[in-house]
Design a protein around this motif. Structure first.
Motif, PDB file in Angstrom:
ATOM      1  N   ARG A   3       0.829  -1.317   0.044  1.00 43.07           N
ATOM      2  CA  ARG A   3       0.002  -0.131   0.090  1.00 43.07           C
ATOM      3  C   ARG A   3       0.942   1.282  -0.122  1.00 43.07           C
ATOM      4  NH1 ARG A   3      -4.457  -0.972   4.764  1.00 43.07           N
ATOM      5  NH2 ARG A   3      -2.447  -1.702   5.806  1.00 43.07           N
ATOM      6  N   THR A   5      -0.344   4.205   0.082  1.00 41.56           N
ATOM      7  CA  THR A   5      -0.533   5.153   0.981  1.00 41.56           C
ATOM      8  C   THR A   5      -0.064   4.930   2.475  1.00 41.56           C
ATOM      9  OG1 THR A   5      -2.478   3.682   1.419  1.00 41.56           O
ATOM     10  CG2 THR A   5      -2.956   5.552  -0.225  1.00 41.56           C
ATOM     11  N   GLU A   6       0.497   3.734   2.806  1.00 41.20           N
ATOM     12  CA  GLU A   6       1.072   3.644   4.019  1.00 41.20           C
ATOM     13  C   GLU A   6       2.588   3.818   4.164  1.00 41.20           C
ATOM     14  OE1 GLU A   6      -0.619   3.283   7.033  1.00 41.20           O
ATOM     15  OE2 GLU A   6      -2.624   3.551   5.966  1.00 41.20           O
ATOM     16  N   ALA A 136      -9.018   5.178   0.513  1.00 44.66           N
ATOM     17  CA  ALA A 136      -7.791   5.201   0.074  1.00 44.66           C
ATOM     18  C   ALA A 136      -6.942   4.197   0.047  1.00 44.66           C
ATOM     19  CB  ALA A 136      -7.100   6.289   1.078  1.00 44.66           C
ATOM     20  N   SER A 137      -7.252   3.024   0.943  1.00 43.55           N
ATOM     21  CA  SER A 137      -6.139   1.916   1.065  1.00 43.55           C
ATOM     22  C   SER A 137      -6.592   0.970   0.159  1.00 43.55           C
ATOM     23  CB  SER A 137      -6.346   1.333   2.549  1.00 43.55           C
ATOM     24  OG  SER A 137      -7.672   0.870   2.590  1.00 43.55           O
ATOM     25  N   CYS A 162      -6.799   4.802  -3.703  1.00 37.86           N
ATOM     26  CA  CYS A 162      -5.313   5.694  -4.151  1.00 37.86           C
ATOM     27  C   CYS A 162      -4.294   4.586  -3.828  1.00 37.86           C
ATOM     28  CB  CYS A 162      -5.220   6.673  -3.066  1.00 37.86           C
ATOM     29  SG  CYS A 162      -6.431   7.956  -3.443  1.00 37.86           S
ATOM     30  N   ASN A 163      -4.530   3.058  -4.102  1.00 39.22           N
ATOM     31  CA  ASN A 163      -3.688   2.147  -4.251  1.00 39.22           C
ATOM     32  C   ASN A 163      -3.995   1.367  -5.559  1.00 39.22           C
ATOM     33  OD1 ASN A 163      -1.719   2.280  -2.052  1.00 39.22           O
ATOM     34  ND2 ASN A 163      -3.307   2.083  -0.780  1.00 39.22           N
ATOM     35  N   GLU A 183       2.022   9.949   1.909  1.00 46.14           N
ATOM     36  CA  GLU A 183       1.544  11.299   2.472  1.00 46.14           C
ATOM     37  C   GLU A 183       2.668  12.065   3.023  1.00 46.14           C
ATOM     38  OE1 GLU A 183      -1.261  12.421   1.768  1.00 46.14           O
ATOM     39  OE2 GLU A 183      -2.823  10.662   1.248  1.00 46.14           O
ATOM     40  N   THR A 189      -4.051   9.964   5.105  1.00 46.85           N
ATOM     41  CA  THR A 189      -4.771   9.817   4.005  1.00 46.85           C
ATOM     42  C   THR A 189      -5.757  10.856   3.804  1.00 46.85           C
ATOM     43  OG1 THR A 189      -5.990   7.982   4.625  1.00 46.85           O
ATOM     44  CG2 THR A 189      -4.143   7.542   3.488  1.00 46.85           C
ATOM     45  N   SER A 193      -4.264  11.728  -0.438  1.00 41.50           N
ATOM     46  CA  SER A 193      -5.560  10.699  -1.024  1.00 41.50           C
ATOM     47  C   SER A 193      -6.827  11.228  -0.971  1.00 41.50           C
ATOM     48  CB  SER A 193      -5.503   9.490  -0.159  1.00 41.50           C
ATOM     49  OG  SER A 193      -4.073   8.751  -0.108  1.00 41.50           O
TER      50      SER A 193
END
Length: 268
Positions: A3, A5-6, A136-137, A162-163, A183, A189, A193
């Motif tokens: 991911r 986003t992470e 987002a994830s 967003c992944n 981010e 996020t 995101s």
């Protein structure tokens, strides 16, 4: 699943930055969002076309999401009636944890894989409708479950994530993947995101309403006249379209109650 986003922020020791440095860092990251959305335009177009086709036949558009994503869906849905004069049940936003979660996070609300479908049952969702999952994830259980069950019932599904990949994409007929990268604050996020999702939602609902005939020229001819600013805007629209003075336009708007009706009646 990897991911993005992470992933860790590209910025180190943010707590030691000046206020201006923090703002510059956020702004630099935000600049990337529109370009990421641009790459996803073909996906957005496919989702928009599919939703518009369903709604032309009497279907509705539902959004489901948790946290920031859920709130963004509720906002987009709530703005369609005043902006385009459509019924309040044409576009419906549902957030994990219910309306309470709009203002205050509800613990573990997003972890129930069966709850979204239960929430959708309150609106009698059916195969005429569309369901767009927001996360987002791309992995939120609440959204995954809702999309999977909806698909089993023959409902058109889409998503805004967003992944790349993941269970939400897998459960969507028309996925939209906007990869904005890590981010500014690792994992926050609601920032890039959330901005990306908001941009896509703006595109989706606006383009759908255009396809449904709710825009004429470049004007919101069916907007609800709920305050003095909007009455003034509507009056100016009529004056411009009919080439008449403001006072006569205001009289027409008062008589017919909408820009569209006033213009159509005057041209008939």
């Amino acid at each position: 699943m990897n991911r993005v986003t992470e992933q860790e922020s590209n910025y180190k020791h943010i707590e030691k930055m000046s206020v201006l440095e923090v703002l510059q860092g956020i702004n630099n990251e935000d600049k990337q969002v529109a370009f990421a959305v641009e790459k996803s335009l073909p996906q957005i177009a496919k989702l928009t076309t599919a939703v518009a086709d369903k709604m032309k036949k009497g279907g509705r558009l539902f959004y489901i999401g948790a946290g920031t994503s859920g709130r963004l869906g509720v906002v987009d849905a709530s703005e369609c009636p005043p902006t385009y004069g459509v019924p309040f049940d044409w576009v419906v936003g549902i957030i994990a944890g219910g309306d309470t979660a709009i203002r205050k996070a509800v613990e573990n609300a997003e972890d129930d894989v069966a709850q979204a479908w239960k929430d959708l049952q309150e609106f009698n969702i059916n195969e005429k409708d569309c369901l767009v999952g927001l996360a987002a994830s791309g992995t939120t259980p609440y959204v995954v479950g809702g999309l999977n069950i909806a698909r089993q019932h023959g409902i058109l599904t889409g998503c805004i994530v967003c992944n790349e990949g993941g269970p939400i994409v897998a459960g969507s007929d028309f996925p939209v993947e906007v990869v904005v990268g890590p981010e500014f604050i690792t994992g926050s996020t609601r920032m890039k995101s959330g901005t990306a999702q908001k941009l896509v939602l703006n595109m989706l609902s606006t383009a759908v309403m255009v396809q449904l005939g709710r825009v004429v020229g470049n004007k919101m001819v069916d907007m609800q006249l709920t305050n003095h600013k909007l009455v003034d805007r509507g009056t100016l629209m009529i004056a411009d379209e009919l080439k008449i003075n403001y006072e006569d336009a205001a009289e027409l708007l008062s008589k017919y109650g909408s820009v569209r009706k006033a213009v159509e009646a005057s041209k008939s």
